[in-house]
Design an enzyme around this catalytic site. Structure first.
Site, mmCIF file in Angstrom:
data_model
loop_
_atom_site.group_PDB
_atom_site.id
_atom_site.type_symbol
_atom_site.label_atom_id
_atom_site.label_comp_id
_atom_site.label_asym_id
_atom_site.label_seq_id
_atom_site.Cartn_x
_atom_site.Cartn_y
_atom_site.Cartn_z
ATOM 1 C CD GLN A 196 2.363 4.453 -1.171
ATOM 2 O OE1 GLN A 196 1.227 4.902 -1.115
ATOM 3 N NE2 GLN A 196 2.687 3.279 -0.651
ATOM 4 C CG HIS A 228 -2.409 8.692 -0.179
ATOM 5 N ND1 HIS A 228 -3.325 7.809 -0.692
ATOM 6 C CD2 HIS A 228 -1.641 7.961 0.665
ATOM 7 C CE1 HIS A 228 -3.126 6.608 -0.213
ATOM 8 N NE2 HIS A 228 -2.092 6.674 0.627
ATOM 9 C CG ASN A 239 -5.077 7.641 2.566
ATOM 10 O OD1 ASN A 239 -5.922 6.829 2.186
ATOM 11 N ND2 ASN A 239 -3.934 7.267 3.135
ATOM 12 C CD GLU A 240 -4.518 4.607 5.623
ATOM 13 O OE1 GLU A 240 -4.934 3.488 5.313
ATOM 14 O OE2 GLU A 240 -3.291 4.869 5.745
#
Length: 529
Positions: free
Chosen positions: A88, A184, A228-229
């Protein structure tokens, strides 16, 4: 962020739903921790905070008691930070699954947004660390880009490895404690070509990468996040198709979720078994959205809400709590798995929290064939104050998510919490209320060790591209100039007022405390399919 409405695209009949009445009640979280720790007014206040909605300062009743949002308290050594992810922000991530997803596109839909050079964080990390110092934060959560470190199977790029050493050295020199995430959402193309987390046999490949990263950076990083998630990765990649690999296969998604959780356990145990593993804290990051019935008086709404919560929240929390994984999508898939080491395979829990949804039973008019017989929506009272992601502001939910996560019995870091707000007209209000809810959870006995705002600078918000402005700093994509948003100044003021004590001393104390350890069989536990 999570688009959970696509996570249950398997048609369920009312009969099947009716048979799941017990599930709705069993999926509810535990009562808040510490609600009765004190007597008198504190007990009353704590019990009042268990309510679904709190009384904020936007009521029109002049006698209404409003919440004192400036009444904040945080413990010594509390970590204040911001969070990012490599794809990102870094730029130049051309060798991973997201780069492929961006390039492939779909002729039936508009072109997919491309990350491109993103925020040029790879080259501008010194500038961004200076921004962190301007905010006054003492920690920074970021991810390692696996595809840069290991561009081909077993081939490591020494320049990329050296780059992250330089980033870590710059952070430590600035007095900023690093928290590193290993997975991630972005994976090397070659790993996805081998089947990625769809195959149990690929788990050791991820663990080997984690071990190499720990060998390099273990002495510089006190806090590690394995994944992550996991449910967001699975929902986007295997249900809605909004994430790579853009498959709409719930059965396969259940397998992937199981494998990602298993990868976390094996990764934790492998790193704990390495030199220095006992001196660091290793955890997993779980995103929580509450899924509540649109009408608590409608049994079908209650049952549907219980199903969604069970799939996206409780299946993972139960695995961490008991070692039992049970993924049940009525009419589609039920997958069970047990790993006895899961409850002792994390030193902390990272909680990502943004908002909640209400679940309303019934297929909406015009819905495509095969759509689930319910919708995720918000009651009319919540339509006034929404984020740009179309989430309502729901700071009470952070409190409830924290008390639910506290049932795992481990320290908690709020590893993500933020608002998409292009006009910067809600950010300060968001921060005032969510930080108040965080403070009250700590006051009521929840062991929260840190808070990371998402995010430092406007960045590539996955399938939303650059539309969503989460940054404390506004980014001019052409000039790459960063400008502090007025709404972010409140965050900086809170950090200045509540930064006391030595966070490193607290981390050292946590590392020295007796923990579960990896044991002699670290990394050797059987995969129970």
């Amino acid at each position: 962020r999570l688009r959970p409405f696509a996570a249950t695209r398997t048609l369920m009949s009312p009969v099947a739903l009716a048979l799941l009445g017990a599930l709705a009640s069993s999926a509810q979280g535990p009562p808040p921790v510490g609600a009765d720790k004190d007597k008198g007014s504190q007990v009353a206040a704590s019990r009042a905070r268990q309510s679904k909605f709190w009384t904020w300062d936007d009521g029109d009743m002049h006698r209404r008691k409003v919440l004192p949002v400036e009444d904040l308290s945080f413990p010594d050594g509390f970590l204040w930070g911001t969070a990012t992810a490599a794809h990102q922000v870094e730029g130049g991530c051309t060798n991973n699954n997201w780069a492929r997803w961006e390039e492939q596109g779909d002729p039936a839909v508009p072109p997919r947004p491309r990350a491109g050079d993103a925020c040029q964080h790879w080259d501008r990390y010194h500038e961004d660390i200076a921004l962190m110092q301007e905010l006054g934060v003492n920690s920074y959560r970021f991810s390692l880009e696996w595809s840069k470190i290991e561009p081909e199977p077993g081939v490591y790029d020494e320049a990329a490895i050296a780059h992250y050493h330089e980033v870590l050295d710059a952070l430590l020199e600035a007095g900023i404690t690093p928290m590193v995430t290993l997975f991630h959402f972005s994976l090397p193309k070659w790993f996805e070509d081998r089947g990625g987390f769809e195959l149990e046999t690929n788990i050791p490949i991820f663990v080997a990468f984690a071990q190499r990263a720990f060998l390099e950076y273990g002495s510089k990083v006190p806090l590690w996040c394995t994944v992550n998630e996991p449910e967001v990765y699975v929902e986007g990649g295997y249900s809605s198709g909004n994430f790579p690999p853009a498959k709409r296969d719930v059965k396969l998604g259940a397998v992937v979720l199981r494998n990602v959780l298993e990868a976390h356990v094996q990764c934790y145990r492998a790193l704990k078994g390495m030199p220095g593993g006992g001196r660091v804290q290793i955890g997993i990051v779980k995103d929580i959205f509450q899924f509540e019935p649109y009408s608590r008086y409608n049994m079908l709404d209650r049952i549907a809400a219980g199903i969604v919560d069970s799939v996206l929240n409780e299946s993972i929390l139960r695995f961490l709590r008991t070692g039992r994984f049970d993924f049940w999508m009525p009419g589609s898939v039920r997958l069970r798995h047990t790993n006895q080491f899961a409850p002792t395979s994390y030193d902390f829990v990272g909680l990502n929290y943004y908002s909640h949804f209400h679940v309303r039973f019934g297929t909406p008019a015009g819905a495509p064939k095969g759509a689930p017989p319910f919708t995720l929506t918000h009651p009319p009272r919540e339509t006034a104050l929404m984020t740009d992601m179309n989430f309502p502001l729901y700071p009470e939910g952070l409190y409830h998510a924290l008390t639910r996560t506290a049932a795992l019995g481990k320290p908690i870091y709020v590893t993500e919490n933020g608002i998409a707000d292009a006009h910067d007209d809600r950010r300060q209000l968001f921060l005032r209320r969510y930080l108040y809810a965080l403070s009250k959870a700590i006051e009521d006995g929840v062991d929260v060790r840190g808070y990371y705002y998402w995010t430092l600078v406007d960045n590539y918000e996955w399938d939303k591209g650059y539309e969503m402005k989460f940054g404390l700093y506004e980014l001019d994509r052409e000039s790459q100039a960063r400008t502090l948003r007025p709404g972010a100044k409140y965050f900086a003021s809170v950090v200045r007022r509540h930064s006391h004590g030595d966070p490193n001393a607290r981390l050292e104390e946590a590392a020295a405390a007796p923990g579960p350890g990896a044991g002699p069989e670290a990394g050797e536990q059987p995969f129970d399919g």
